[in-house]
Design a protein around this motif. Structure first.
Motif, PDB file in Angstrom:
ATOM      1  N   LEU A 275      12.170   7.871   7.308  1.00 51.91           N
ATOM      2  CA  LEU A 275      11.034   7.708   6.412  1.00 51.91           C
ATOM      3  C   LEU A 275       9.747   7.465   7.202  1.00 51.91           C
ATOM      4  CD1 LEU A 275      10.019   7.412   3.463  1.00 51.91           C
ATOM      5  CD2 LEU A 275      10.551   4.981   3.647  1.00 51.91           C
ATOM      6  N   SER A 276       9.818   6.615   8.201  1.00 47.06           N
ATOM      7  CA  SER A 276       8.638   6.282   9.007  1.00 47.06           C
ATOM      8  C   SER A 276       8.106   7.488   9.777  1.00 47.06           C
ATOM      9  CB  SER A 276       8.971   5.159   9.987  1.00 47.06           C
ATOM     10  OG  SER A 276       9.299   3.990   9.281  1.00 47.06           O
ATOM     11  N   ALA A 277       8.989   8.399  10.156  1.00 49.14           N
ATOM     12  CA  ALA A 277       8.585   9.581  10.923  1.00 49.14           C
ATOM     13  C   ALA A 277       8.111  10.735  10.038  1.00 49.14           C
ATOM     14  CB  ALA A 277       9.754  10.054  11.786  1.00 49.14           C
ATOM     15  N   ASP A 278       8.308  10.616   8.737  1.00 46.54           N
ATOM     16  CA  ASP A 278       7.961  11.691   7.807  1.00 46.54           C
ATOM     17  C   ASP A 278       6.478  11.585   7.427  1.00 46.54           C
ATOM     18  OD1 ASP A 278       7.543  13.273   5.486  1.00 46.54           O
ATOM     19  OD2 ASP A 278       9.645  13.087   4.925  1.00 46.54           O
ATOM     20  N   PRO A 279       5.654  12.571   7.795  1.00 48.57           N
ATOM     21  CA  PRO A 279       4.218  12.484   7.497  1.00 48.57           C
ATOM     22  C   PRO A 279       3.899  12.549   6.001  1.00 48.57           C
ATOM     23  CG  PRO A 279       4.748  14.613   8.458  1.00 48.57           C
ATOM     24  CD  PRO A 279       5.998  13.792   8.510  1.00 48.57           C
ATOM     25  N   VAL A 280       4.771  13.144   5.209  1.00 47.98           N
ATOM     26  CA  VAL A 280       4.516  13.251   3.765  1.00 47.98           C
ATOM     27  C   VAL A 280       5.037  12.018   3.026  1.00 47.98           C
ATOM     28  CG1 VAL A 280       5.009  14.585   1.673  1.00 47.98           C
ATOM     29  CG2 VAL A 280       4.558  15.767   3.833  1.00 47.98           C
ATOM     30  N   HIS A 281       6.321  11.762   3.140  1.00 47.63           N
ATOM     31  CA  HIS A 281       6.931  10.670   2.372  1.00 47.63           C
ATOM     32  C   HIS A 281       6.675   9.300   2.981  1.00 47.63           C
ATOM     33  CE1 HIS A 281       9.233  14.229   1.043  1.00 47.63           C
ATOM     34  NE2 HIS A 281       8.981  13.683  -0.121  1.00 47.63           N
ATOM     35  N   GLY A 282       6.509   9.239   4.285  1.00 46.69           N
ATOM     36  CA  GLY A 282       6.307   7.961   4.956  1.00 46.69           C
ATOM     37  C   GLY A 282       5.036   7.243   4.545  1.00 46.69           C
TER      38      GLY A 282
ATOM     39  N   LYS B 136       0.838  -1.205   0.000  1.00 44.44           N
ATOM     40  CA  LYS B 136       0.000   0.000   0.000  1.00 44.44           C
ATOM     41  C   LYS B 136       0.870   1.252   0.000  1.00 44.44           C
ATOM     42  CE  LYS B 136      -3.877  -2.343   0.579  1.00 44.44           C
ATOM     43  NZ  LYS B 136      -3.815  -3.474  -0.306  1.00 44.44           N
ATOM     44  N   ALA B 137       1.401   1.571  -1.188  1.00 41.44           N
ATOM     45  CA  ALA B 137       2.234   2.763  -1.337  1.00 41.44           C
ATOM     46  C   ALA B 137       2.351   3.111  -2.822  1.00 41.44           C
ATOM     47  CB  ALA B 137       3.623   2.522  -0.755  1.00 41.44           C
ATOM     48  N   ASP B 138       2.640   4.368  -3.091  1.00 35.62           N
ATOM     49  CA  ASP B 138       2.874   4.800  -4.471  1.00 35.62           C
ATOM     50  C   ASP B 138       4.262   4.384  -4.947  1.00 35.62           C
ATOM     51  OD1 ASP B 138       0.378   6.072  -4.454  1.00 35.62           O
ATOM     52  OD2 ASP B 138       1.240   7.958  -3.736  1.00 35.62           O
ATOM     53  N   PHE B 139       5.197   4.261  -3.996  1.00 39.30           N
ATOM     54  CA  PHE B 139       6.587   3.911  -4.312  1.00 39.30           C
ATOM     55  C   PHE B 139       7.093   2.904  -3.290  1.00 39.30           C
ATOM     56  CE2 PHE B 139       5.737   8.250  -5.599  1.00 39.30           C
ATOM     57  CZ  PHE B 139       6.169   8.264  -6.913  1.00 39.30           C
ATOM     58  N   VAL B 140       7.984   2.038  -3.730  1.00 38.47           N
ATOM     59  CA  VAL B 140       8.576   1.041  -2.844  1.00 38.47           C
ATOM     60  C   VAL B 140      10.085   1.050  -3.022  1.00 38.47           C
ATOM     61  CG1 VAL B 140       8.712  -1.417  -2.257  1.00 38.47           C
ATOM     62  CG2 VAL B 140       6.524  -0.433  -2.951  1.00 38.47           C
ATOM     63  N   ILE B 141      10.779   1.080  -1.896  1.00 47.57           N
ATOM     64  CA  ILE B 141      12.233   0.913  -1.905  1.00 47.57           C
ATOM     65  C   ILE B 141      12.482  -0.569  -1.684  1.00 47.57           C
ATOM     66  CG2 ILE B 141      14.404   1.443  -0.748  1.00 47.57           C
ATOM     67  CD1 ILE B 141      12.950   4.058   0.244  1.00 47.57           C
ATOM     68  N   LEU B 142      13.122  -1.196  -2.656  1.00 46.38           N
ATOM     69  CA  LEU B 142      13.503  -2.599  -2.554  1.00 46.38           C
ATOM     70  C   LEU B 142      14.999  -2.654  -2.279  1.00 46.38           C
ATOM     71  CD1 LEU B 142      11.645  -4.142  -5.622  1.00 46.38           C
ATOM     72  CD2 LEU B 142      11.022  -4.366  -3.222  1.00 46.38           C
TER      73      LEU B 142
ATOM     74  N   PHE C 169      15.412  10.618  -3.144  1.00 49.07           N
ATOM     75  CA  PHE C 169      14.131   9.913  -3.241  1.00 49.07           C
ATOM     76  C   PHE C 169      12.961  10.877  -3.092  1.00 49.07           C
ATOM     77  CE2 PHE C 169      15.495   5.290  -2.125  1.00 49.07           C
ATOM     78  CZ  PHE C 169      16.302   5.271  -3.246  1.00 49.07           C
ATOM     79  N   ALA C 170      13.101  11.864  -2.225  1.00 46.95           N
ATOM     80  CA  ALA C 170      12.042  12.865  -2.062  1.00 46.95           C
ATOM     81  C   ALA C 170      11.818  13.612  -3.372  1.00 46.95           C
ATOM     82  CB  ALA C 170      12.406  13.833  -0.938  1.00 46.95           C
ATOM     83  N   THR C 171      12.886  13.916  -4.071  1.00 46.36           N
ATOM     84  CA  THR C 171      12.780  14.595  -5.363  1.00 46.36           C
ATOM     85  C   THR C 171      12.158  13.675  -6.411  1.00 46.36           C
ATOM     86  OG1 THR C 171      14.703  15.964  -4.860  1.00 46.36           O
ATOM     87  CG2 THR C 171      14.104  15.758  -7.182  1.00 46.36           C
ATOM     88  N   LEU C 172      12.595  12.425  -6.447  1.00 46.72           N
ATOM     89  CA  LEU C 172      12.091  11.475  -7.451  1.00 46.72           C
ATOM     90  C   LEU C 172      10.617  11.130  -7.267  1.00 46.72           C
ATOM     91  CD1 LEU C 172      15.114   8.999  -7.637  1.00 46.72           C
ATOM     92  CD2 LEU C 172      14.304  10.495  -9.471  1.00 46.72           C
ATOM     93  N   THR C 173      10.095  11.277  -6.060  1.00 49.20           N
ATOM     94  CA  THR C 173       8.720  10.881  -5.787  1.00 49.20           C
ATOM     95  C   THR C 173       7.734  12.045  -5.723  1.00 49.20           C
ATOM     96  OG1 THR C 173       9.146  10.870  -3.393  1.00 49.20           O
ATOM     97  CG2 THR C 173       9.414   8.792  -4.572  1.00 49.20           C
ATOM     98  N   ARG C 174       8.150  13.208  -6.148  1.00 47.70           N
ATOM     99  CA  ARG C 174       7.242  14.373  -6.144  1.00 47.70           C
ATOM    100  C   ARG C 174       6.165  14.215  -7.173  1.00 47.70           C
ATOM    101  NH1 ARG C 174      11.569  19.147  -5.193  1.00 47.70           N
ATOM    102  NH2 ARG C 174      11.927  18.553  -3.069  1.00 47.70           N
TER     103      ARG C 174
END
Length: 186
Positions: free
Chosen positions: A97-104, A67-73, A181-186
């Protein structure tokens, strides 16, 4: 002269054979490539890992079920020394990542332990080296679908399986990786 001809023929045959084998070797999927979104893995055993990934209780899951738009493998080997060196860096990455309300909420992270048995996965969790979910690919099926990368191999993929980032080897600067990753997932 006749003695040189068989030797030259043998060398030519060896050269041709080595070139054809090189053509058969897999290349890991690079940025810009794709992996199958229906790629299957053995699900993590820990309920908190399943919940984090948004998985049901089944023994196997498809990448597209996360359940995510992006996955880090993070492709790892249980006995890979470089993977164990990288683990603390990625634990910090996972915590951020887990603590980030936007990217997490839109990026999830999972390690793929290629060739790992259930017992080896349990050992990894017991050691506490991997604080993020670890799924298993015991028969190397997903590993082959990813182009048989050496470990550690880090990929950022979107929900369609498109690879936005791929890197082999230890990544120590997880802050720079996070920003990328934050830039790539905008």
């Amino acid at each position: 002269m006749p003695k040189r001809l068989p030797c030259a023929l043998v060398l030519a045959c060896l050269l041709l054979a080595s070139l054809s084998v090189q053509g058969l070797c897999a290349e890991p999927v690079a940025a810009g490539g794709t992996i199958p979104p229906d790629m299957s893995l053995l699900a993590p055993a820990a309920p908190e890992d399943r919940a984090y990934l948004g998985l049901d209780d089944g023994p196997v899951f498809k990448l597209s079920a996360i359940k995510a738009d992006f996955v880090i493998l993070e492709v790892i080997g249980v006995y890979c020394p470089q993977c164990h060196i990288q683990a603390p860096f990625f634990d910090k990455f996972f915590a951020r990542l887990s603590a980030d309300p936007v990217h997490g909420s839109k990026i999830k992270m999972v390690a793929v332990a290629t060739g790992a048995t259930t017992e080896e996965l349990a050992y990894l969790r017991e050691t506490g080296k991997y604080k993020y979910p670890v799924a298993s690919d015991p028969d190397y099926v997903a590993h082959k679908q990813m182009g048989e990368p050496k470990t550690p191999y880090t990929m950022l993929v979107n929900s369609k399986g498109q690879v936005l980032y791929a890197q082999v080897g230890i990544i120590e600067d997880v802050n720079a990786l996070y920003e990328q990753f934050a830039t790539l997932t905008r």
